[in-house]
Design an enzyme around this catalytic site. Structure first.
Site, short mmCIF file in Angstrom:
data_model
loop_
_atom_site.label_atom_id
_atom_site.label_comp_id
_atom_site.label_asym_id
_atom_site.label_seq_id
_atom_site.Cartn_x
_atom_site.Cartn_y
_atom_site.Cartn_z
N CYS A 37 14.96 16.70 -29.89
CA CYS A 37 13.89 15.76 -30.29
C CYS A 37 13.82 15.57 -31.80
O CYS A 37 13.31 14.57 -32.29
CB CYS A 37 12.54 16.26 -29.78
SG CYS A 37 12.57 16.59 -28.02
N HIS B 155 7.45 11.80 -33.02
CA HIS B 155 8.33 11.84 -31.85
C HIS B 155 7.44 11.67 -30.62
O HIS B 155 6.39 12.31 -30.50
CB HIS B 155 9.08 13.17 -31.81
CG HIS B 155 9.62 13.49 -30.45
ND1 HIS B 155 10.43 12.62 -29.76
CD2 HIS B 155 9.45 14.57 -29.65
CE1 HIS B 155 10.74 13.17 -28.59
NE2 HIS B 155 10.16 14.34 -28.50
N ASN C 45 9.59 9.83 -22.89
CA ASN C 45 10.13 10.60 -24.02
C ASN C 45 11.64 10.36 -24.08
O ASN C 45 12.36 10.76 -23.17
CB ASN C 45 9.79 12.07 -23.78
CG ASN C 45 10.34 13.01 -24.84
OD1 ASN C 45 11.25 12.66 -25.58
ND2 ASN C 45 9.80 14.21 -24.90
O1 UT7 Z 1 9.95 16.37 -26.37
C1 UT7 Z 1 10.15 17.74 -26.34
C2 UT7 Z 1 8.91 18.49 -26.42
N1 UT7 Z 1 8.26 18.50 -25.14
C3 UT7 Z 1 6.95 18.53 -25.10
O2 UT7 Z 1 6.33 18.49 -26.11
C4 UT7 Z 1 6.27 18.68 -23.75
C5 UT7 Z 1 5.10 19.61 -23.88
N2 UT7 Z 1 4.45 19.89 -22.61
C6 UT7 Z 1 3.81 18.95 -21.89
O3 UT7 Z 1 3.79 17.80 -22.26
C7 UT7 Z 1 3.07 19.38 -20.66
O4 UT7 Z 1 3.12 20.79 -20.55
C8 UT7 Z 1 3.60 18.74 -19.35
C9 UT7 Z 1 3.24 17.28 -19.30
C10 UT7 Z 1 5.10 18.91 -19.25
C11 UT7 Z 1 3.00 19.42 -18.13
O5 UT7 Z 1 1.59 19.34 -18.20
P1 UT7 Z 1 0.71 20.64 -17.98
O6 UT7 Z 1 -0.67 20.22 -18.04
O7 UT7 Z 1 1.16 21.67 -18.99
O8 UT7 Z 1 1.09 21.07 -16.51
P2 UT7 Z 1 1.69 22.44 -15.97
O9 UT7 Z 1 3.16 22.50 -16.19
O10 UT7 Z 1 0.88 23.60 -16.44
O11 UT7 Z 1 1.43 22.27 -14.43
C12 UT7 Z 1 0.09 22.14 -13.90
C13 UT7 Z 1 0.20 21.81 -12.43
C14 UT7 Z 1 1.13 22.74 -11.67
O12 UT7 Z 1 0.61 22.91 -10.37
P3 UT7 Z 1 -0.25 24.22 -9.97
O13 UT7 Z 1 0.66 25.38 -10.27
O14 UT7 Z 1 -1.44 24.19 -10.86
O15 UT7 Z 1 -0.54 24.00 -8.54
C15 UT7 Z 1 2.42 21.97 -11.58
O16 UT7 Z 1 3.20 22.33 -10.46
O17 UT7 Z 1 0.74 20.51 -12.26
C16 UT7 Z 1 1.89 20.57 -11.41
N3 UT7 Z 1 2.82 19.55 -11.87
C17 UT7 Z 1 2.82 18.30 -11.38
N4 UT7 Z 1 2.06 17.70 -10.46
C18 UT7 Z 1 2.30 16.41 -10.20
C19 UT7 Z 1 3.80 19.66 -12.80
N5 UT7 Z 1 4.42 18.48 -12.94
C20 UT7 Z 1 3.85 17.63 -12.07
C21 UT7 Z 1 4.05 16.28 -11.75
N6 UT7 Z 1 3.26 15.71 -10.82
N7 UT7 Z 1 5.00 15.54 -12.36
#
Ligand code: UT7
Length: 351
Positions: free
Chosen positions: A114, A278, A308
């Site tokens: 990135c 970014h 992204n």
């Molecule tokens: O460009 C490089 C740098 N990258 C970044 O800066 C990304 C940084 N991180 C993020 O943007 C976020 O962490 C994400 C958008 C990737 C994920 O969001 P989050 O709020 O951190 O979600 P999480 O990974 O903690 O997951 C929360 C819940 C989980 O379910 P349970 O365990 O609570 O039942 C995941 O399984 O959301 C679930 N989940 C989804 N549900 C529906 C994860 N991805 C999805 C999805 N659709 N696509």
């Protein structure tokens, strides 16, 4: 002292639009979840067997070259930033060079994910400032769609990423005050595996295709180069991200590296004409905006449309902002990135 400026800029995104609803048809996700957590509404996917990272990059480069008032024959050096190259090797820089008929000049591929575009800009800046080159073509391009896990297992990563390319031509300027004022590059390899595409790679005895072609008994493995059915089932062969961990680092490092650029040049956030972060996640950009107390018109976001696009996200956003008249001569523009590595970086430019 000679400074360098962005003399031409262009971007290209594939025609095919993939909405959140389209993704919800193949994995357990929803438009509501994706928009709420990331701000993304849709992204573009390249056309299989026709478009690749280097062809997307070449399309963006042609526009940047024309807008810089030069022809491909005038380009002195190529820098290509991507984490999704056409081939494992050689890098995409030479393929773009071939596509644009610029054979003979140097082509450098960089792997800073990135932060690739900002790292690349700092390299171009050094070549131009030193007087070694007059026209450096810097490209950031990605074709993520070919390497994502489209099962529910990969949903936390797959819904975020999109394909696209952006390019600039970096040229010398002698105009008082104009140009790239400073670049700030950082990395912390302690967290390398928190956002990584682990295989194929040579760590731990797992090299390209080992599982199918190697000799597990005597460890004398050799490469097969393509994903085999066993690999498709192995999550190591897809990008993996510890999302919350990455998010926490990002919201600390973005403001830090932006302030570093501003302070180095004696400015405050109020002085900024435009911040082009970014496009990692709209929530991250909004957090940074709030932390630095920037007005809406001081920050440019377009992740809603493209997702992204890693190394391509900053030049695509910068180019869109420029085309919309939001980047004008004399403006103070800050580019800032954070991503896999971890790497983070900023660049402050007097346009
Ligand atoms: O460009 C490089 C740098 N990258 C970044 O800066 C990304 C940084 N991180 C993020 O943007 C976020 O962490 C994400 C958008 C990737 C994920 O969001 P989050 O709020 O951190 O979600 P999480 O990974 O903690 O997951 C929360 C819940 C989980 O379910 P349970 O365990 O609570 O039942 C995941 O399984 O959301 C679930 N989940 C989804 N549900 C529906 C994860 N991805 C999805 C999805 N659709 N696509």
């Amino acid at each position: 002292m000679l400074k360098s400026k962005i003399g031409g800029i262009g971007y290209y995104v594939p025609e095919r639009v993939v909405t959140n609803e389209d993704l919800a048809k193949v994995m357990d996700t929803s438009d509501e979840w994706i928009q709420e957590r990331t701000g993304i509404k849709e992204r573009r996917y390249a056309k299989k067997h026709v478009e690749t990272t280097s062809t997307l990059g070449a399309n963006a480069a042609k526009i940047a070259i024309e807008r810089a008032g030069i022809t491909p024959a005038d380009v002195d050096f190529i820098i290509f930033a991507t984490l999704s190259p056409d081939y494992y090797f050689p890098g995409s820089g030479v393929l773009l060079q071939r596509e644009l008929g610029m054979q003979g000049i140097g082509a450098l591929d960089i792997r800073n994910q990135c932060s690739g575009f900002v790292y690349g800009l700092s390299i171009a800046d050094q070549f131009v400032k030193s007087g070694m080159y007059k026209n450096v073509l810097l490209v950031g391009a990605e074709c993520h769609s070919f390497g994502l896990d489209f099962t529910t297992r990969g949903r936390n990563v797959t819904v975020i990423f999109g394909d696209g390319a952006g390019a600039v031509v970096v040229q010398p300027t002698e105009k008082e005050g104009q140009g790239i004022l400073s670049s700030h590059l950082h990395a912390d390899g302690d967290h390398a595996e928190h956002l990584a595409y682990i295989n194929p790679g040579c760590h731990g005895g797992k090299h390209l295709g080992t599982e199918k072609y190697g000799f597990p008994e005597d460890d004398q493995s050799f490469g097969g180069a393509f994903l085999t059915p066993t690999m498709w089932d192995n999550e190591d062969y897809y990008p993996n991200m510890n999302g919350q961990f990455v998010f926490k680092f990002a919201v600390t490092k973005f403001p830090e590296v932006i302030m570093e650029a501003l302070k180095t040049n004696g400015y405050t956030p109020e002085d900024l004409s435009l911040l082009v972060p970014h496009q990692a996640n709209l929530r991250i950009a909004q957090f940074v905006q709030k932390r630095l107390r920037l007005r809406d018109d001081q920050v440019y976001n377009n992740i809603q449309k493209y997702g992204n696009t890693t190394a391509a996200s900053i030049p695509i956003a910068l180019c869109e902002a420029w085309e919309a008249g939001k980047v004008k001569e004399g403006d103070l523009v800050c580019l800032a990135a954070f991503g896999s590595g971890f790497t983070w970086a900023s660049s402050l430019i007097r346009w």
